[in-house]
Design an enzyme around this catalytic site. Structure first.
Site, PDB file in Angstrom:
ATOM      1  N   GLU A 272     -13.676  -0.745   6.756  1.00  0.00           N
ATOM      2  CA  GLU A 272     -12.988  -0.969   8.031  1.00  0.00           C
ATOM      3  C   GLU A 272     -13.699  -0.302   9.202  1.00  0.00           C
ATOM      4  O   GLU A 272     -13.480  -0.677  10.347  1.00  0.00           O
ATOM      5  CB  GLU A 272     -11.521  -0.514   7.953  1.00  0.00           C
ATOM      6  CG  GLU A 272     -11.360   0.971   7.780  1.00  0.00           C
ATOM      7  CD  GLU A 272      -9.910   1.392   7.643  1.00  0.00           C
ATOM      8  OE1 GLU A 272      -9.196   0.791   6.825  1.00  0.00           O
ATOM      9  OE2 GLU A 272      -9.493   2.317   8.349  1.00  0.00           O
TER      10      GLU A 272
ATOM     11  N   HIS B 281      -8.925   7.012   2.762  1.00  0.00           N
ATOM     12  CA  HIS B 281      -9.389   7.317   4.123  1.00  0.00           C
ATOM     13  C   HIS B 281     -10.562   8.282   4.141  1.00  0.00           C
ATOM     14  O   HIS B 281     -10.578   9.261   4.887  1.00  0.00           O
ATOM     15  CB  HIS B 281      -8.230   7.854   4.966  1.00  0.00           C
ATOM     16  CG  HIS B 281      -8.073   7.117   6.255  1.00  0.00           C
ATOM     17  ND1 HIS B 281      -8.167   7.732   7.473  1.00  0.00           N
ATOM     18  CD2 HIS B 281      -7.856   5.820   6.510  1.00  0.00           C
ATOM     19  CE1 HIS B 281      -7.991   6.835   8.423  1.00  0.00           C
ATOM     20  NE2 HIS B 281      -7.807   5.659   7.873  1.00  0.00           N
TER      21      HIS B 281
ATOM     22  N   TYR C 160      -2.713  11.442   4.543  1.00  0.00           N
ATOM     23  CA  TYR C 160      -3.073  10.282   5.332  1.00  0.00           C
ATOM     24  C   TYR C 160      -2.049   9.144   5.183  1.00  0.00           C
ATOM     25  O   TYR C 160      -1.581   8.857   4.088  1.00  0.00           O
ATOM     26  CB  TYR C 160      -4.473   9.750   4.935  1.00  0.00           C
ATOM     27  CG  TYR C 160      -4.637   8.387   5.516  1.00  0.00           C
ATOM     28  CD1 TYR C 160      -4.812   8.239   6.881  1.00  0.00           C
ATOM     29  CD2 TYR C 160      -4.454   7.244   4.740  1.00  0.00           C
ATOM     30  CE1 TYR C 160      -4.844   7.000   7.466  1.00  0.00           C
ATOM     31  CE2 TYR C 160      -4.493   5.995   5.310  1.00  0.00           C
ATOM     32  CZ  TYR C 160      -4.685   5.877   6.672  1.00  0.00           C
ATOM     33  OH  TYR C 160      -4.681   4.644   7.249  1.00  0.00           O
TER      34      TYR C 160
ATOM     35  N   ARG D 252       0.856  -1.193   0.000  1.00  0.00           N
ATOM     36  CA  ARG D 252       0.000   0.000   0.000  1.00  0.00           C
ATOM     37  C   ARG D 252       0.887   1.236   0.000  1.00  0.00           C
ATOM     38  O   ARG D 252       1.788   1.350   0.841  1.00  0.00           O
ATOM     39  CB  ARG D 252      -0.879  -0.008   1.261  1.00  0.00           C
ATOM     40  CG  ARG D 252      -1.871   1.138   1.297  1.00  0.00           C
ATOM     41  CD  ARG D 252      -2.581   1.228   2.638  1.00  0.00           C
ATOM     42  NE  ARG D 252      -1.866   2.088   3.556  1.00  0.00           N
ATOM     43  CZ  ARG D 252      -2.411   2.655   4.643  1.00  0.00           C
ATOM     44  NH1 ARG D 252      -3.665   2.419   4.950  1.00  0.00           N
ATOM     45  NH2 ARG D 252      -1.689   3.427   5.431  1.00  0.00           N
TER      46      ARG D 252
ATOM     47  N   TRP E 197     -11.491  12.231   8.627  1.00  0.00           N
ATOM     48  CA  TRP E 197     -10.107  11.761   8.766  1.00  0.00           C
ATOM     49  C   TRP E 197      -9.987  10.342   8.253  1.00  0.00           C
ATOM     50  O   TRP E 197     -10.845   9.506   8.418  1.00  0.00           O
ATOM     51  CB  TRP E 197      -9.619  11.812  10.225  1.00  0.00           C
ATOM     52  CG  TRP E 197      -8.193  11.405  10.267  1.00  0.00           C
ATOM     53  CD1 TRP E 197      -7.108  12.144   9.873  1.00  0.00           C
ATOM     54  CD2 TRP E 197      -7.677  10.123  10.665  1.00  0.00           C
ATOM     55  NE1 TRP E 197      -5.960  11.413  10.003  1.00  0.00           N
ATOM     56  CE2 TRP E 197      -6.287  10.169  10.477  1.00  0.00           C
ATOM     57  CE3 TRP E 197      -8.267   8.963  11.137  1.00  0.00           C
ATOM     58  CZ2 TRP E 197      -5.450   9.088  10.761  1.00  0.00           C
ATOM     59  CZ3 TRP E 197      -7.463   7.883  11.420  1.00  0.00           C
ATOM     60  CH2 TRP E 197      -6.057   7.946  11.246  1.00  0.00           C
TER      61      TRP E 197
ATOM     62  N   ARG F 199     -13.730  -4.872   3.753  1.00  0.00           N
ATOM     63  CA  ARG F 199     -12.602  -4.556   4.636  1.00  0.00           C
ATOM     64  C   ARG F 199     -12.888  -4.768   6.118  1.00  0.00           C
ATOM     65  O   ARG F 199     -12.086  -4.370   6.968  1.00  0.00           O
ATOM     66  CB  ARG F 199     -12.237  -3.076   4.434  1.00  0.00           C
ATOM     67  CG  ARG F 199     -11.582  -2.768   3.141  1.00  0.00           C
ATOM     68  CD  ARG F 199     -10.114  -3.051   3.187  1.00  0.00           C
ATOM     69  NE  ARG F 199      -9.404  -2.151   4.073  1.00  0.00           N
ATOM     70  CZ  ARG F 199      -8.356  -2.490   4.810  1.00  0.00           C
ATOM     71  NH1 ARG F 199      -7.907  -3.730   4.789  1.00  0.00           N
ATOM     72  NH2 ARG F 199      -7.747  -1.605   5.576  1.00  0.00           N
TER      73      ARG F 199
ATOM     74  N   ASP G 218      -5.038   3.952   0.010  1.00  0.00           N
ATOM     75  CA  ASP G 218      -6.123   4.226   0.951  1.00  0.00           C
ATOM     76  C   ASP G 218      -6.446   5.720   0.918  1.00  0.00           C
ATOM     77  O   ASP G 218      -5.575   6.549   1.204  1.00  0.00           O
ATOM     78  CB  ASP G 218      -5.661   3.811   2.365  1.00  0.00           C
ATOM     79  CG  ASP G 218      -6.780   3.802   3.381  1.00  0.00           C
ATOM     80  OD1 ASP G 218      -7.866   4.329   3.085  1.00  0.00           O
ATOM     81  OD2 ASP G 218      -6.551   3.261   4.485  1.00  0.00           O
TER      82      ASP G 218
ATOM     83  N   GLU H 124      -4.545  -7.332   5.195  1.00  0.00           N
ATOM     84  CA  GLU H 124      -3.601  -6.257   5.528  1.00  0.00           C
ATOM     85  C   GLU H 124      -2.646  -6.743   6.623  1.00  0.00           C
ATOM     86  O   GLU H 124      -3.053  -7.395   7.576  1.00  0.00           O
ATOM     87  CB  GLU H 124      -4.385  -5.039   6.032  1.00  0.00           C
ATOM     88  CG  GLU H 124      -3.499  -3.854   6.399  1.00  0.00           C
ATOM     89  CD  GLU H 124      -4.306  -2.632   6.825  1.00  0.00           C
ATOM     90  OE1 GLU H 124      -5.504  -2.785   7.135  1.00  0.00           O
ATOM     91  OE2 GLU H 124      -3.728  -1.541   6.846  1.00  0.00           O
TER      92      GLU H 124
ATOM     93  N   GLU I 250      -9.030   2.170  -1.648  1.00  0.00           N
ATOM     94  CA  GLU I 250      -9.737   1.906  -0.388  1.00  0.00           C
ATOM     95  C   GLU I 250     -10.454   3.140   0.153  1.00  0.00           C
ATOM     96  O   GLU I 250      -9.890   4.238   0.145  1.00  0.00           O
ATOM     97  CB  GLU I 250      -8.685   1.423   0.621  1.00  0.00           C
ATOM     98  CG  GLU I 250      -9.209   1.182   1.998  1.00  0.00           C
ATOM     99  CD  GLU I 250      -8.090   0.676   2.918  1.00  0.00           C
ATOM    100  OE1 GLU I 250      -7.098   0.093   2.407  1.00  0.00           O
ATOM    101  OE2 GLU I 250      -8.201   0.872   4.136  1.00  0.00           O
TER     102      GLU I 250
END
Ligand code: GCO
Ligand code: MG
Length: 412
Positions: free
Chosen positions: A272, A222, A163, A151, A412, A293, A220, A349, A246
């Site tokens: 996630e 985020h 991020y 990643r 975030w 995820r 990612d 991951e 992601e």
């Protein structure tokens, strides 16, 4: 009740070996011990209290073998369903009971879940950098370790951070990125979507030139973009063959992914921060994503995550379990047992834990050549060292906040 394994105690263990972890230890009257991970990053003590004050008293005297029954009891009889605190607490109990069942059977948990569907679980590592040179060192370190999937996160020029970027040049080393900071005040980071959208294709064009076509590359976002911005990003990254993109936009509004999906063939990974099969219903039924995820630790344990992955399998969607350092080695072990057993495993991951973390959690999973295997110790294969844990008292840590250039709070 013949063959019952009555629960004698359920203890909540809070320790901070390099970072905070909440662990549930369930012990049967015969002294068989099961461990569950209950770590909810930045909100750890809420789950610890939920378990200690509301769940542990319910468990004592019950049959540890009745995993499904206990799951349904905790989910249905609480009346208040879902949510990260509840589902992490239920997850910890579920993991601990699978651990006990495995130890009593003398088998690794993956055997109880149907046995291995593959030789090992493909994992992806993290690489990050303050700039492309720095990121290059970090990627090379991961490739030298044998990872096949990496990643990539890098600070966006002119934006001051981004991020997923490790705070020092230690990014070339093993410990790549630790989001929660043990600081009195919450750290705030800047964000500018326009700069980011201009830079992201340059990052992946550079990466393909530097590292070739074969390595699997992930990224990612985020939750930082709007749906139409995410659609544009996905399209602009198509030439660089990402393994996945992601969390390109927040997924509470599952329908938002219809718009993204219409515009790009870049594979999408989501979930996630989600914790229930219901959080994924539209995403899965309308085939709006490619990888789920969710984690064993936050989505109701092995029992619930298996249900979610099997639902996804009917739509050719694969697993991609969340596995940052804020999932404890117990949660990581549980993810590997489940990942080895299910048919629609995608990738796992893998952010390596700090050595101090492993002084408390002794694991039997093993890494080789880009794959992790859960090992063949009975149960989940993790032991908790109380003596070591006593050296690491809980210490509050917070995830950062993001603000736009004008000071507005952002995702975030
Ligand atoms: C990831 C995640 C993490 C989270 C962290 C929050 O993809 O691994 O985005 O790095 O930020 O788990 O607690
Ligand atoms: Mg993520």
């Amino acid at each position: 009740m013949t063959g019952a394994a009555r629960i004698r105690s359920a203890e909540v263990l809070v320790a901070s070996p390099a970072r905070n972890f909440v662990t549930l230890r369930v012990t049967t009257e015969d002294g068989v011990v099961g461990l569950g991970d209950a770590t909810l990053n930045g909100r750890e003590l809420a789950v610890a209290a939920y378990l200690r004050d509301h769940v542990a008293p319910l468990l004592v005297g019950r049959d540890a073998h009745r995993i499904e029954d206990v799951w349904q009891l905790l989910y249905r009889s609480a009346y208040w369903r879902r949510g990260p605190v509840t589902m992490s607490a239920v997850a910890a109990v579920d993991m601990a009971l699978w651990d006990i069942k495995g130890r009593m059977a003398g088998m690794p948990v993956y055997q109880l879940l149907g046995g291995a569907s593959r030789d090992g679980c493909l994992v992806y590592a993290h690489a990050s950098g303050a700039d492309l040179d720095d990121l290059g060192d970090s990627v090379r370190a991961r490739l030298d370790e044998g990872y096949l999937a990496v990643r990539l996160q890098v600070a966006v020029p002119g934006m001051g951070g981004g991020y997923g970027v490790a705070s020092s040049r230690a990014s070339g080393g093993r410990y790549t990125y630790e989001p929660a900071k043990r600081a009195g005040l919450q750290i705030e980071e800047g964000w500018d979507s326009r700069r980011y959208l201009r830079f992201a294709p340059d990052l992946f064009s550079w990466a393909r030139e530097e590292f070739g076509a074969e390595v699997m590359l992930l990224h990612d976002v985020h939750h930082r973009l709007t749906p139409i911005e995410a659609a544009r990003l996905g399209r602009s990254l198509e030439p660089f063959d990402l393994f996945w993109l992601e969390d390109c936009t927040p997924a509470e509004n599952q329908e938002a992914f219809r718009l993204i999906r219409q515009h790009t063939t870049t594979p999408l990974a989501v979930g996630e921060v989600l914790n229930s099969v219901w959080d994924f219903r539209t995403l899965i039924q309308e085939q709006l994503i490619d990888y789920v995820r969710a984690s064993v630790t936050h989505a109701g344990g092995i029992t619930h995550l298996k249900r979610l992955f099997e639902f996804a399998a009917q739509y050719q969607i694969k697993s991609g379990s969340h596995g940052p350092t804020d999932i404890s080695p117990v949660g990581m072990a549980a993810a590997l047992h489940l990942g080895l057993a299910i048919h629609n495993f995608g990738i796992q991951e893998h952010m390596a834990h700090h050595d101090l973390t492993h002084e408390v959690f002794h694991t039997s999973y093993r890494y080789a050549d880009g794959y992790l295997h859960p090992g063949d110790a009975p149960g989940l294969g993790v032991e908790y060292n109380d003596d070591a844990a006593r050296r690491f008292a809980y210490s509050p840590a917070l995830l950062p906040a993001a603000r736009l250039t004008d000071g507005t709070v952002h995702d975030w």
